[in-house]
Enzyme design. Structure first.
Site, mmCIF file in Angstrom:
data_model
loop_
_atom_site.group_PDB
_atom_site.id
_atom_site.type_symbol
_atom_site.label_atom_id
_atom_site.label_comp_id
_atom_site.label_asym_id
_atom_site.label_seq_id
_atom_site.Cartn_x
_atom_site.Cartn_y
_atom_site.Cartn_z
ATOM 1 N N GLN A 125 -6.796 16.271 7.597
ATOM 2 C CA GLN A 125 -7.062 16.155 6.151
ATOM 3 C C GLN A 125 -8.465 15.608 5.922
ATOM 4 O OE1 GLN A 125 -7.094 12.791 4.712
ATOM 5 N NE2 GLN A 125 -7.769 13.559 2.729
ATOM 6 N N ARG B 9 -5.176 0.769 -8.455
ATOM 7 C CA ARG B 9 -3.991 0.334 -7.724
ATOM 8 C C ARG B 9 -3.967 -1.192 -7.692
ATOM 9 N NH1 ARG B 9 -5.140 4.628 -2.794
ATOM 10 N NH2 ARG B 9 -5.264 6.475 -4.121
ATOM 11 N N LYS C 18 -4.844 20.207 -1.434
ATOM 12 C CA LYS C 18 -3.803 19.263 -1.831
ATOM 13 C C LYS C 18 -4.228 18.510 -3.089
ATOM 14 C CE LYS C 18 -1.199 15.360 0.202
ATOM 15 N NZ LYS C 18 -1.659 14.263 -0.675
ATOM 16 N N HIS D 201 -0.603 12.780 -5.628
ATOM 17 C CA HIS D 201 -1.010 11.734 -4.680
ATOM 18 C C HIS D 201 0.023 10.606 -4.641
ATOM 19 C CE1 HIS D 201 -4.765 10.979 -2.314
ATOM 20 N NE2 HIS D 201 -4.185 9.798 -2.139
ATOM 21 N N SER E 91 -5.031 11.876 8.533
ATOM 22 C CA SER E 91 -5.935 11.562 7.428
ATOM 23 C C SER E 91 -7.331 11.203 7.935
ATOM 24 C CB SER E 91 -5.373 10.379 6.626
ATOM 25 O OG SER E 91 -6.313 9.905 5.688
ATOM 26 N N TYR F 51 0.843 -1.204 0.000
ATOM 27 C CA TYR F 51 0.000 0.000 0.000
ATOM 28 C C TYR F 51 0.875 1.250 0.000
ATOM 29 C CZ TYR F 51 -3.110 3.657 1.781
ATOM 30 O OH TYR F 51 -3.800 4.827 1.958
ATOM 31 N N THR G 299 -8.226 17.350 0.332
ATOM 32 C CA THR G 299 -7.625 16.582 -0.753
ATOM 33 C C THR G 299 -8.545 16.644 -1.967
ATOM 34 O OG1 THR G 299 -6.390 15.122 0.707
ATOM 35 C CG2 THR G 299 -6.883 14.298 -1.495
ATOM 36 N N ARG H 50 -0.372 7.688 -7.082
ATOM 37 C CA ARG H 50 -1.377 6.677 -6.790
ATOM 38 C C ARG H 50 -2.732 6.971 -7.427
ATOM 39 N NH1 ARG H 50 -0.580 3.245 -2.872
ATOM 40 N NH2 ARG H 50 -2.663 3.389 -1.970
ATOM 41 N N TYR I 41 -11.357 14.131 3.379
ATOM 42 C CA TYR I 41 -11.907 13.590 2.147
ATOM 43 C C TYR I 41 -13.391 13.937 2.124
ATOM 44 C CZ TYR I 41 -7.809 10.697 1.043
ATOM 45 O OH TYR I 41 -6.557 10.262 0.712
#
Length: 403
Positions: free
Chosen positions: A132, A169, A256, A280, A111, A29, A160, A283, A134
């Protein structure tokens, strides 16, 4: 008691130890990118193509890397980036990383997808940290996250912008990434080879996403978490949402995931205090340029806009020289993700401390060799002419928009 890590002299040393200690799915990861991983690799190798000019017979006494990032005093222009699954690299990993950052005098970012919750980190630290965000479809959950960050005395909010949809991924899909790991035969066999990690994890109850379980609607346990996260990342996120989030937050805002001058200008006009040039960590969009290749055009666009927004950079930083190069090209600060995660996975809090020490020393010594003693005075005069420009042959400067 601090471990003696004096023989650990570069971030690569920490990476090798972390690879040995961390379960495969969590190491992959951290140490992988999306699709072909081209952008992930270029984030590192493009730094190597930029060469430094050595100056001699310059008074090198009194050197300082101290600066500020959105008003926060920091011992060097480096902050710890928000990373998901941090508490799977080492038990209670976010707490250990936040403590190391606080002791070293650099900002720590937590996060949304952390294992330790906002409240966990606040209880175990004294310095304000950044949170952060999301953006999720569940507006009540979003509002509650912001309220919780305020209550924890978080001093900045990081929005973000580049994860409205999840990048492809391959390793995460093949490994069946989850927190905690699912009890499959492959996972059990791999865990049997990671005794220290398993022992540490047995000593904590924090093994899934602490900001979500018990806080989001209909997510009361691990079994309901997977379905919730699969449908919650909001693909409708747009610049119109930034003003709403900024008003709800009411404090310092960092955006970001900026990779183009046009988006940098929109970030500046949104009222954000800082933007992070970031792909990122390679990613998300594979095939995008490296962050360092995109940096100078964004800096030029912000200067042309006469904006006071700070420009930072992440993605690809593995050394203090990388930090120095980013600063020389106009970044006010940088953020590190993998570099501190390698340290965390290798030795816990001591490993994060060592990662910060390595980056500080490399940046300090390299700055001296380039003829400077103050990081705030470093410019692109330290670079060998043409070695940065070659990265940008496919990235012509775009004039700022006027509308």
């Amino acid at each position: 008691m601090k471990k003696d890590l004096s023989k650990v002299t570069e971030i690569e040393d920490l990476r090798r130890v972390a690879e040995r200690k961390i379960p495969r799915m969590f190491y992959d990861y951290v140490d992988s990118g999306s699709w072909t991983e081209t952008t992930y690799r270029n984030n590192e190798t493009d730094f190597d193509r930029i060469k430094l000019r050595q100056r001699v017979l310059v008074n090198m006494e009194g050197r300082s890397l101290a600066t500020t990032m959105v008003g926060a005093e920091t011992s060097m222009p480096v902050a710890i980036a928000p990373t998901g699954f941090t508490g799977m690299m080492w038990a209670d990993g976010e707490i250990h990383a936040a403590r190391a950052a606080e002791k070293f005098g650099v900002p720590f970012s937590l996060s949304t997808m952390s294992i330790c919750s906002i409240e966990d980190v606040a209880r175990h630290t004294s310095a304000p940290f950044w949170f952060q965000l999301y953006v999720m479809r569940d507006q009540d959950f979003m509002a509650n996250l912001i309220r919780r960050a305020k209550a924890a005395n978080c001093s900045a909010l990081i929005l973000t912008a580049d994860l409205q949809v999840l990048g492809q991924r391959h390793k995460d899909i093949k490994n069946g990434l989850s927190a905690p790991p699912k009890p499959t035969l492959a996972n059990i066999l791999n865990l049997m080879t990671k005794p220290e990690w398993c022992f540490n994890m047995l000593g904590t109850k924090r093994r899934t996403f602490g900001n979500i379980v018990g806080h989001a609607k209909d997510v009361e346990d691990i079994s309901s978490l997977s379905a919730w996260t699969a449908e919650q990342f909001d693909p409708r996120l747009s610049w119109d949402d930034v003003a709403r989030i900024k008003d709800a937050w009411g404090g310092k805002l960092i955006i970001k995931g900026i990779m183009e001058p046009e988006d940098a200008i929109l970030a500046a006009r949104s009222g954000a205090d800082a933007l992070v040039v970031s792909n990122h960590g390679g990613r998300q969009l594979d095939g995008a340029p490296s962050s360092i290749a995109a940096l100078s055009d964004i800096v030029q666009a912000i200067h042309a806009e006469n904006s006071n927004i700070e420009v930072w950079l992440d993605s690809g930083i593995r050394s203090g020289q990388d930090v120095l190069k980013a600063i020389s090209l106009g970044a006010k600060g940088t953020m590190i993700g993998r570099a501190f995660l390698y340290g965390l996975g290798a030795y816990g809090e001591d490993g994060v401390r060592r990662a910060l020490e390595i980056i500080h020393k490399e940046c300090d010594i390299s700055m001296a060799f380039c003829g400077h003693t103050d990081i705030n005075q470093v410019t692109d005069d330290i670079l060998v002419k043409g070695t940065y420009e070659q990265l940008k042959t496919a990235l012509p400067y775009v004039s700022p928009m006027r509308w």
